[in-house]
Design a protein around this motif. Structure first.
Motif, PDB file in Angstrom:
ATOM      1  N   GLY A 120      -3.551  76.803 142.740  1.00  0.00           N
ATOM      2  CA  GLY A 120      -3.932  76.683 141.336  1.00  0.00           C
ATOM      3  C   GLY A 120      -4.839  75.489 141.084  1.00  0.00           C
ATOM      4  O   GLY A 120      -5.801  75.571 140.304  1.00  0.00           O
ATOM      5  N   ILE A 121      -4.542  74.379 141.743  1.00  0.00           N
ATOM      6  CA  ILE A 121      -5.393  73.194 141.607  1.00  0.00           C
ATOM      7  C   ILE A 121      -6.794  73.472 142.144  1.00  0.00           C
ATOM      8  O   ILE A 121      -7.803  73.062 141.549  1.00  0.00           O
ATOM      9  N   LEU A 122      -6.876  74.189 143.256  1.00  0.00           N
ATOM     10  CA  LEU A 122      -8.182  74.515 143.833  1.00  0.00           C
ATOM     11  C   LEU A 122      -8.976  75.445 142.919  1.00  0.00           C
ATOM     12  O   LEU A 122     -10.201  75.315 142.804  1.00  0.00           O
ATOM     13  N   ALA A 158     -13.634  77.183 129.038  1.00  0.00           N
ATOM     14  CA  ALA A 158     -12.474  78.056 128.820  1.00  0.00           C
ATOM     15  C   ALA A 158     -11.812  78.413 130.146  1.00  0.00           C
ATOM     16  O   ALA A 158     -10.575  78.482 130.241  1.00  0.00           O
ATOM     17  N   SER A 159     -12.615  78.616 131.187  1.00  0.00           N
ATOM     18  CA  SER A 159     -12.064  78.907 132.514  1.00  0.00           C
ATOM     19  C   SER A 159     -11.265  77.720 133.046  1.00  0.00           C
ATOM     20  O   SER A 159     -10.205  77.896 133.658  1.00  0.00           O
ATOM     21  N   VAL A 160     -11.775  76.516 132.817  1.00  0.00           N
ATOM     22  CA  VAL A 160     -11.070  75.310 133.272  1.00  0.00           C
ATOM     23  C   VAL A 160      -9.703  75.212 132.610  1.00  0.00           C
ATOM     24  O   VAL A 160      -8.674  75.009 133.276  1.00  0.00           O
ATOM     25  N   MET A 161      -9.671  75.355 131.298  1.00  0.00           N
ATOM     26  CA  MET A 161      -8.411  75.228 130.569  1.00  0.00           C
ATOM     27  C   MET A 161      -7.437  76.342 130.950  1.00  0.00           C
ATOM     28  O   MET A 161      -6.230  76.099 131.085  1.00  0.00           O
ATOM     29  N   ALA A 162      -7.953  77.551 131.129  1.00  0.00           N
ATOM     30  CA  ALA A 162      -7.083  78.668 131.510  1.00  0.00           C
ATOM     31  C   ALA A 162      -6.527  78.476 132.917  1.00  0.00           C
ATOM     32  O   ALA A 162      -5.359  78.793 133.180  1.00  0.00           O
ATOM     33  N   ALA A 163      -7.348  77.955 133.827  1.00  0.00           N
ATOM     34  CA  ALA A 163      -6.879  77.719 135.193  1.00  0.00           C
ATOM     35  C   ALA A 163      -5.784  76.656 135.218  1.00  0.00           C
ATOM     36  O   ALA A 163      -4.786  76.786 135.944  1.00  0.00           O
ATOM     37  N   THR A 171       4.193  81.913 134.517  1.00  0.00           N
ATOM     38  CA  THR A 171       4.651  83.201 133.986  1.00  0.00           C
ATOM     39  C   THR A 171       3.952  83.568 132.684  1.00  0.00           C
ATOM     40  O   THR A 171       4.379  84.492 131.993  1.00  0.00           O
ATOM     41  N   SER A 172       2.886  82.871 132.348  1.00  0.00           N
ATOM     42  CA  SER A 172       2.204  83.084 131.072  1.00  0.00           C
ATOM     43  C   SER A 172       1.139  84.169 131.209  1.00  0.00           C
ATOM     44  O   SER A 172       0.132  83.980 131.903  1.00  0.00           O
ATOM     45  N   LEU A 173       1.357  85.286 130.532  1.00  0.00           N
ATOM     46  CA  LEU A 173       0.348  86.348 130.523  1.00  0.00           C
ATOM     47  C   LEU A 173      -0.930  85.913 129.808  1.00  0.00           C
ATOM     48  O   LEU A 173      -2.029  86.198 130.302  1.00  0.00           O
ATOM     49  N   PRO A 174      -0.850  85.238 128.648  1.00  0.00           N
ATOM     50  CA  PRO A 174      -2.096  84.804 127.998  1.00  0.00           C
ATOM     51  C   PRO A 174      -2.970  83.932 128.892  1.00  0.00           C
ATOM     52  O   PRO A 174      -4.194  84.099 128.919  1.00  0.00           O
ATOM     53  N   ALA A 175      -2.358  83.010 129.631  1.00  0.00           N
ATOM     54  CA  ALA A 175      -3.145  82.152 130.521  1.00  0.00           C
ATOM     55  C   ALA A 175      -3.832  82.976 131.599  1.00  0.00           C
ATOM     56  O   ALA A 175      -5.011  82.760 131.914  1.00  0.00           O
ATOM     57  N   ALA A 176      -3.109  83.933 132.167  1.00  0.00           N
ATOM     58  CA  ALA A 176      -3.688  84.773 133.218  1.00  0.00           C
ATOM     59  C   ALA A 176      -4.821  85.635 132.674  1.00  0.00           C
ATOM     60  O   ALA A 176      -5.867  85.790 133.317  1.00  0.00           O
ATOM     61  N   LEU A 177      -4.629  86.195 131.485  1.00  0.00           N
ATOM     62  CA  LEU A 177      -5.660  87.053 130.909  1.00  0.00           C
ATOM     63  C   LEU A 177      -6.896  86.256 130.504  1.00  0.00           C
ATOM     64  O   LEU A 177      -8.028  86.701 130.723  1.00  0.00           O
ATOM     65  N   VAL A 178      -6.691  85.088 129.910  1.00  0.00           N
ATOM     66  CA  VAL A 178      -7.842  84.265 129.523  1.00  0.00           C
ATOM     67  C   VAL A 178      -8.644  83.859 130.751  1.00  0.00           C
ATOM     68  O   VAL A 178      -9.884  83.859 130.734  1.00  0.00           O
ATOM     69  N   LEU A 179      -7.949  83.538 131.834  1.00  0.00           N
ATOM     70  CA  LEU A 179      -8.643  83.174 133.068  1.00  0.00           C
ATOM     71  C   LEU A 179      -9.472  84.342 133.595  1.00  0.00           C
ATOM     72  O   LEU A 179     -10.649  84.181 133.946  1.00  0.00           O
ATOM     73  N   SER A 180      -8.877  85.523 133.635  1.00  0.00           N
ATOM     74  CA  SER A 180      -9.599  86.697 134.131  1.00  0.00           C
ATOM     75  C   SER A 180     -10.753  87.073 133.214  1.00  0.00           C
ATOM     76  O   SER A 180     -11.862  87.378 133.676  1.00  0.00           O
ATOM     77  N   ILE A 181     -10.496  87.043 131.910  1.00  0.00           N
ATOM     78  CA  ILE A 181     -11.539  87.397 130.946  1.00  0.00           C
ATOM     79  C   ILE A 181     -12.701  86.415 131.015  1.00  0.00           C
ATOM     80  O   ILE A 181     -13.874  86.805 130.921  1.00  0.00           O
ATOM     81  N   SER A 182     -12.393  85.137 131.195  1.00  0.00           N
ATOM     82  CA  SER A 182     -13.463  84.139 131.263  1.00  0.00           C
ATOM     83  C   SER A 182     -14.339  84.341 132.494  1.00  0.00           C
ATOM     84  O   SER A 182     -15.550  84.083 132.452  1.00  0.00           O
ATOM     85  N   VAL A 183     -13.745  84.806 133.594  1.00  0.00           N
ATOM     86  CA  VAL A 183     -14.539  85.090 134.792  1.00  0.00           C
ATOM     87  C   VAL A 183     -15.463  86.285 134.536  1.00  0.00           C
ATOM     88  O   VAL A 183     -16.643  86.268 134.914  1.00  0.00           O
TER      89      VAL A 183
END
Length: 295
Positions: A120-122, A158-163, A171-183
């Protein structure tokens, strides 16, 4: 990356990767249920060929290495081209190489679960370095091109914050979705920039693209607007494109969620349903025992 192809190819790769993560995240959430869902930073490719399991990581690793070579080697002369802006672009892909290589090694030694925090850090470092190098880019992006790159920085932020959120809250679905959507958004915006800044027929009205010869057969471009009104109109059009692209991605994500939500029963509801069925099956037995006791 300062060419049409240099934006289209990475943009397409990011879009496909983001869509892959978006769909798999949604499927995983509805199959496992909220309590058993865990964020993954890569998804195995399920196929009869077991060697294709790590296809995503191999794709990221190989594509990033290829992109680095394209930045530092002048084709077709096969000479090193150590220009500052090329090194900056290559450094962005270097962090992708580090992430993909580490994750692949951790998976091969069956230690990915223990090292998930490091992964996750990477992932966060990939976007942090991208944002850093975009913000302090040696190439002076001004005018309309600068506005497009400024909007790109918003997406990367937005990708940085979501990552970071996905790393801290696994276990956060919003975090996972925001990360994927931002990509996905990054990829679509890269391709949009390629068309709007390097294809003359798509350049906004009142603006002109000027081409200069780059390394090899590549052509570098810069867009200038003839009047302040044309520049204002072009920036407003870029803002609308930003909103429209995001709207399209959100519509796709919402429709995908609705589709799988209707097909998949969360695990908790399935267990409760099975318990109710088992209780219902015990009721006739109890009634028969009652009749035998009191004929």
């Amino acid at each position: 990356m300062g060419t049409f192809v240099g934006h289209i190819v990475p943009g397409l790769a990011l879009t496909l990767l983001g869509l892959w993560h978006t769909v798999n995240t949604i499927i995983s959430y509805f199959l496992k249920g909220p309590s058993n869902f865990t964020i993954r930073f890569w998804y195995p490719f399920n196929s009869p060929v077991s060697k294709l399991k790590h296809l995503e990581l191999i794709f990221i690793l190989s594509f990033s290495v290829w992109a680095i070579l394209m930045q530092v080697i002048d084709f077709p002369l096969f000479q090193f081209s150590l220009k500052l802006h090329n090194l900056e672009h290559a450094t962005m892909f270097l962090h992708l190489v580090i992430f993909a290589a580490f994750t692949l090694c951790a998976e091969l030694i069956h230690s990915l679960h223990i090292l998930s925090g490091v992964v996750g850090i990477l992932v966060a470092s990939v976007f942090c370095q991208e944002l850093f190098l975009l913000h302090f880019h040696s190439a002076d992006h001004v005018g309309l091109e600068g506005h497009y790159h400024w909007l790109l920085q918003l997406i990367v932020f937005a990708s940085v914050m979501a990552a970071l959120a996905a790393t801290c809250f696994r276990t956060s679905l919003p975090a996972a979705l925001v990360l994927s959507i931002s990509v996905v958004f990054q990829g679509c915006w890269f391709m949009n920039m390629g068309f709007m800044l390097w294809v003359p027929r798509f350049v906004p009205k009142g603006c002109i693209v000027h081409f200069v010869e780059g390394t090899g057969d590549s052509m570098l471009g810069a867009v200038t607007c003839e009047t302040s009104e044309a520049d204002f109109r072009a920036r407003a059009l870029a803002n609308l494109q930003f909103s429209w692209i995001l709207s399209g991605i959100l519509i796709f994500t919402g429709c995908t969620c609705l589709k799988f939500a209707g097909k998949c029963i969360p695990r908790e509801l399935s267990i409760e349903y099975e318990q109710l069925q088992s209780r219902g099956a015990d009721i006739p037995v109890a009634m028969n025992d009652f009749k035998e006791a009191y004929p």
